[in-house]
Design a protein around this motif. Structure first.
Motif, PDB file in Angstrom:
ATOM      1  N   LEU A  85       9.747  24.253   0.445  1.00  0.00           N
ATOM      2  CA  LEU A  85      10.194  24.905   1.270  1.00  0.00           C
ATOM      3  C   LEU A  85       9.489  26.215   2.086  1.00  0.00           C
ATOM      4  N   GLU A  86       8.586  27.092   1.113  1.00  0.00           N
ATOM      5  CA  GLU A  86       7.913  27.998   1.606  1.00  0.00           C
ATOM      6  C   GLU A  86       6.910  27.257   2.732  1.00  0.00           C
ATOM      7  N   THR A  87       6.351  26.317   2.305  1.00  0.00           N
ATOM      8  CA  THR A  87       5.128  25.599   3.043  1.00  0.00           C
ATOM      9  C   THR A  87       5.869  25.276   4.671  1.00  0.00           C
ATOM     10  N   LEU A  88       7.026  24.677   4.179  1.00  0.00           N
ATOM     11  CA  LEU A  88       7.671  24.288   5.753  1.00  0.00           C
ATOM     12  C   LEU A  88       8.112  25.408   6.488  1.00  0.00           C
ATOM     13  N   TYR A  89       8.564  26.614   5.860  1.00  0.00           N
ATOM     14  CA  TYR A  89       8.768  27.784   6.575  1.00  0.00           C
ATOM     15  C   TYR A  89       7.475  28.496   7.063  1.00  0.00           C
ATOM     16  N   ASP A 125      12.154  23.233 -14.358  1.00  0.00           N
ATOM     17  CA  ASP A 125      11.250  24.065 -13.954  1.00  0.00           C
ATOM     18  C   ASP A 125      10.195  23.894 -12.895  1.00  0.00           C
ATOM     19  N   LEU A 126       9.653  22.595 -12.999  1.00  0.00           N
ATOM     20  CA  LEU A 126       8.523  21.904 -12.196  1.00  0.00           C
ATOM     21  C   LEU A 126       9.132  21.604 -11.114  1.00  0.00           C
ATOM     22  N   LEU A 127      10.344  21.040 -11.013  1.00  0.00           N
ATOM     23  CA  LEU A 127      11.218  20.756  -9.699  1.00  0.00           C
ATOM     24  C   LEU A 127      11.643  21.992  -8.965  1.00  0.00           C
ATOM     25  N   LYS A 128      12.026  22.991  -9.616  1.00  0.00           N
ATOM     26  CA  LYS A 128      12.457  24.238  -9.091  1.00  0.00           C
ATOM     27  C   LYS A 128      11.067  24.795  -8.258  1.00  0.00           C
ATOM     28  N   LEU A 129       9.944  24.776  -8.887  1.00  0.00           N
ATOM     29  CA  LEU A 129       8.924  25.189  -8.482  1.00  0.00           C
ATOM     30  C   LEU A 129       8.402  24.379  -7.392  1.00  0.00           C
ATOM     31  N   THR A 130       8.573  23.237  -7.410  1.00  0.00           N
ATOM     32  CA  THR A 130       7.893  22.245  -6.425  1.00  0.00           C
ATOM     33  C   THR A 130       8.864  22.667  -5.062  1.00  0.00           C
ATOM     34  N   GLY A 180       1.296  31.784  -0.884  1.00  0.00           N
ATOM     35  CA  GLY A 180       2.757  31.128  -1.229  1.00  0.00           C
ATOM     36  C   GLY A 180       2.681  29.429  -0.530  1.00  0.00           C
ATOM     37  N   GLY A 181       3.653  28.850  -1.151  1.00  0.00           N
ATOM     38  CA  GLY A 181       3.899  27.533  -0.572  1.00  0.00           C
ATOM     39  C   GLY A 181       2.889  26.440  -1.432  1.00  0.00           C
ATOM     40  N   LEU A 182       3.097  25.109  -1.174  1.00  0.00           N
ATOM     41  CA  LEU A 182       2.536  23.944  -2.087  1.00  0.00           C
ATOM     42  C   LEU A 182       0.876  24.416  -2.301  1.00  0.00           C
ATOM     43  N   LEU A 212      -0.214  23.406   8.771  1.00  0.00           N
ATOM     44  CA  LEU A 212       0.445  22.924   7.585  1.00  0.00           C
ATOM     45  C   LEU A 212      -1.144  23.048   6.658  1.00  0.00           C
ATOM     46  N   SER A 213      -2.174  22.477   6.922  1.00  0.00           N
ATOM     47  CA  SER A 213      -3.182  22.331   5.964  1.00  0.00           C
ATOM     48  C   SER A 213      -3.645  23.794   6.103  1.00  0.00           C
ATOM     49  N   TYR A 214      -3.742  24.643   7.123  1.00  0.00           N
ATOM     50  CA  TYR A 214      -4.325  25.908   7.104  1.00  0.00           C
ATOM     51  C   TYR A 214      -3.586  26.937   6.162  1.00  0.00           C
ATOM     52  N   SER A 215      -2.002  26.514   6.249  1.00  0.00           N
ATOM     53  CA  SER A 215      -1.052  27.301   5.226  1.00  0.00           C
ATOM     54  C   SER A 215      -1.387  27.027   3.772  1.00  0.00           C
ATOM     55  N   ALA A 216      -1.985  26.012   3.473  1.00  0.00           N
ATOM     56  CA  ALA A 216      -2.192  25.443   2.017  1.00  0.00           C
ATOM     57  C   ALA A 216      -3.334  26.189   1.732  1.00  0.00           C
ATOM     58  N   MET A 217      -4.434  26.453   2.702  1.00  0.00           N
ATOM     59  CA  MET A 217      -5.392  27.483   2.353  1.00  0.00           C
ATOM     60  C   MET A 217      -5.346  28.901   1.793  1.00  0.00           C
ATOM     61  N   ALA A 218      -4.066  29.427   2.583  1.00  0.00           N
ATOM     62  CA  ALA A 218      -3.735  30.632   2.330  1.00  0.00           C
ATOM     63  C   ALA A 218      -3.224  31.017   0.861  1.00  0.00           C
ATOM     64  N   GLY A 219      -3.265  29.661   0.071  1.00  0.00           N
ATOM     65  CA  GLY A 219      -2.864  29.851  -1.251  1.00  0.00           C
ATOM     66  C   GLY A 219      -3.976  30.419  -2.029  1.00  0.00           C
ATOM     67  N   VAL A 220      -5.253  30.649  -1.700  1.00  0.00           N
ATOM     68  CA  VAL A 220      -6.380  31.435  -2.324  1.00  0.00           C
ATOM     69  C   VAL A 220      -6.077  32.752  -2.439  1.00  0.00           C
TER      70      VAL A 220
END
Ligand SMILES: Nc1ncnc2c1ncn2[C@@H]1O[C@H](COP(=O)(O)OP(=O)(O)O)[C@@H](O)[C@H]1O
Ligand SMILES: [Mg+2]
Lengths: 339, 241
Positions: free
Chosen positions: B36-40, B26-31, B192-194, B180-188
């Motif tokens: 992929l989402e982050t890359l996208y 499950d963890l692998l799938k999640l990661t 999506g993504g890491l 990339l780091s901005y995209s991670a911020m969007a997690g709030v």
């Protein structure tokens, strides 16, 4: 019949407006350059040489006046007409200004691409030009891999690519060592003779003018001081500015010459094989002090110049002048010591 | 021991292993999904932001008072807009542009929705990066090309862009890692993504180990991208050697 002038500059003025007020850099410039000649413009740093040559292809827009190149007044052309006109005016710079991300060959292709010539034709022409400037083996080299002299050769080949009628050279040898300077100047002279391209040479070095120019203009503090054949200007400099440039090395001598009158003699190749001064001293019975002497080689002719400090006795001075007149030697009294 | 018994043993063994590996799977799938989402998000946003930001940066350069076509009005207006967008913190921009995001994507959640604010934030940033790269091109080279009769357009695509290529590539590496780091911020806001996974598991459920894995992954991607960018930029610079 009118002379065939390829460049005519009429009543040219250029004023730069800066934050610290405006500076007049070119003041009432009038120059006519003949088709096929090598024309020199010499002046000290800051005299306005670069600005003047940049006005010849309108890289710098004159404040007033006209710049007529090959019959067209550049100042009256539209932007696209001006771009077309510029294709027949090549320009070479002190700093080479090559495209650093292009090979030597592609640098030479560049003006042809701009002119809309097919890649194939451009490459052929570029190869031929690299050969003309002696760099066929460096076609694939990038500018960073070339020496200063080689870079300048690429720049010359590039400037020639569109078969320009005029080549503008702004201090193109000023960053090069004496040997490389010689070879670049020889190349320019060769191109002038083979292609008939008119060359305008801007420099602060008299030796560049001596070596290749037919005519020269002296520019000093925004003004053209005098224009003439190199022989003429060299033998009979009319203005203080010209003398200063020509005899730069005699300047320091004039400071300690005291109160005696100074005479500047100029010899040409026909007289220097005789001991003129020795004869003069013997015949006139008057001693002179040689304050400065120098020889120059202009187009293979030896020119000598000498600065004589005359004796105090006015009768002896008259005898000396009479002797020089009789011998048909060009001389000129130096009046402006402080210049 | 019969063959049947042997097979049974294997079957039991298999069940045990599967049971043990299930959470890891499950963890692998999640990661993998997050990765992929982050890359996208990063790739699509960077590409779209360059399509907008690059011309804007070039216009800023050309219309500058020392540019090849000084146009103070155009330069002033575009410069002002760029500065305003650049001064809004991304996390605020993310929320402020939600109506636009909904209008374009139809939702404000997920990686596609995050692309919209990312592009709006990155385009002006790219415009300034491109402007500063292109302004490094030697004035003399531009003059030389003008002296040969090049048009402003030819100067841009035959001189400015190729001559600034190494600097533009370095800028692209920096820009990509920033996006990339901005995209991670969007997690709030469930972008999506890491970053989203890190916040959901690490912050909301207290599973700090999962958060750590995501951080390590983000760091690794930034390192790889930056190193690749540097390498490509160097390889493309003919001034070296
Ligand atoms: N774009 C400019 N703006 C203001 N002043 C300038 C500009 N270009 C040249 N000048 C000034 O004009 C004078 C002549 O410069 P220049 O033509 O480069 O002289 P030269 O080539 O003879 O050394 C100098 O005083 C220089 O500072
Ligand atoms: Mg100069």
């Amino acid at each position: 019949m009118q002379e065939d002038y390829i460049i005519q500059i009429k009543d040219l003025h250029k004023t730069f407006h800066t934050n610290n007020g405006s500076i007049v850099v070119l003041d009432n410039i009038n120059i006519s350059i003949k088709r096929g000649e090598i024309f020199g413009i010499i002046g000290l740093s800051g005299a306005g040489k670069s600005t003047l040559v940049r006005c010849m292809n309108l890289l710098e827009k004159p404040t007033s006046g006209s710049v007529i190149v090959d019959g067209h007044d550049l100042t009256s052309l539209s932007e696209s007409e001006l771009r077309l006109a510029r294709q027949s005016i090549g320009m070479i710079f002190q700093g080479y200004n090559l495209l650093m991300q292009r090979t030597a060959l592609d640098n030479v292709c560049f003006p042809l691409e701009i002119a809309g010539i097919s890649k194939m034709t451009a490459r052929m022409k570029a190869r031929q030009l690299l050969e003309t400037v002696g760099l066929s083996d460096k076609a694939k080299a990038y500018p960073a891999q070339l020496s200063g002299g080689q870079k300048q050769r690429v720049a010359i080949a590039r400037a020639l690519a569109t078969n320009p009628k005029v080549l503008l050279c702004d201090e193109i040898t000023s960053a090069l060592d004496p040997t490389t300077t010689q070879s670049i100047l020889a190349l320019l002279k060769d191109l002038n003779q083979k292609l008939g391209v008119t060359i305008v040479v801007i420099t602060h070095e008299m030796k560049v003018i001596e070596q290749i120019c037919n005519r020269v203009a002296i520019i000093d503090k925004s003004h053209i001081e005098e224009v003439g054949t190199v022989d003429e200007v060299f033998r009979r400099p009319k203005t203080a500015a010209a003398r200063k440039l020509l005899y730069e090395r005699s300047e320091h001598i004039e400071k300690f010459t005291g109160n005696g009158r100074l005479l500047r003699l100029v010899f040409d190749g026909s007289s220097t094989d005789r001991p003129i001064i020795a004869e003069m001293v013997l015949k006139c019975g008057a001693l002179v002090n040689i304050a400065f002497a120098d020889t120059k080689n202009i187009h293979g002719k030896i020119y000598g110049q000498m600065l004589l400090q005359l004796p105090e006795d006015p009768i002896a001075v008259n005898r000396i002048l009479a002797y020089l007149d009789a011998e048909n030697i060009t001389y000129q009294e130096e009046t402006d010591h402080d210049n | 021991m019969t063959i049947r018994e042997l097979l049974d043993l294997f079957r039991q063994l298999y069940e045990v292993i599967i049971q043990a590996l299930l959470p890891v799977k499950d963890l692998l799938k999640l990661t993998a999904e997050g990765f992929l989402e982050t890359l996208y998000m990063t790739i699509v946003s960077t590409a779209a932001a360059y399509i907008i930001g690059m011309p804007v940066g070039l216009i800023l350069t050309v219309t500058d008072k020392d540019g090849i076509k000084p146009t103070p009005l155009v330069n002033g207006i575009i410069g002002f807009i760029v500065n305003v967008l650049r001064s809004v913190p991304f996390i605020i921009l993310l929320i402020a542009v939600m109506p636009i995001t909904r209008a374009i994507v139809g939702t404000t959640i997920g990686s596609s929705a995050t692309v919209v604010p990312l592009v709006i934030a990155a385009a002006p940033y790219i415009a300034r990066m491109v402007e500063s790269s292109v302004k490094e091109v030697d004035r003399g080279v531009i003059e030389a090309s003008l002296s040969m009769g090049a048009s402003p357009f030819q100067v841009v695509y035959k001189v400015l862009l190729p001559e600034a290529r190494p600097s533009l590539l370095l800028g692209a590496a920096i820009t990509t890692t920033t996006i990339l780091s901005y995209s991670a911020m969007a997690g709030v806001v469930g972008g999506g993504g890491l970053g989203d996974i890190a916040i959901r598991y690490g912050h909301h459920r207290g599973q700090t180990d999962i958060m750590m894995i995501m951080i390590v992954l983000l760091v690794a991607i930034v390192q790889v991208l930056q190193a690749a960018g540097n390498w490509i930029a160097r390889r493309n610079d003919k001034r070296i050697r």
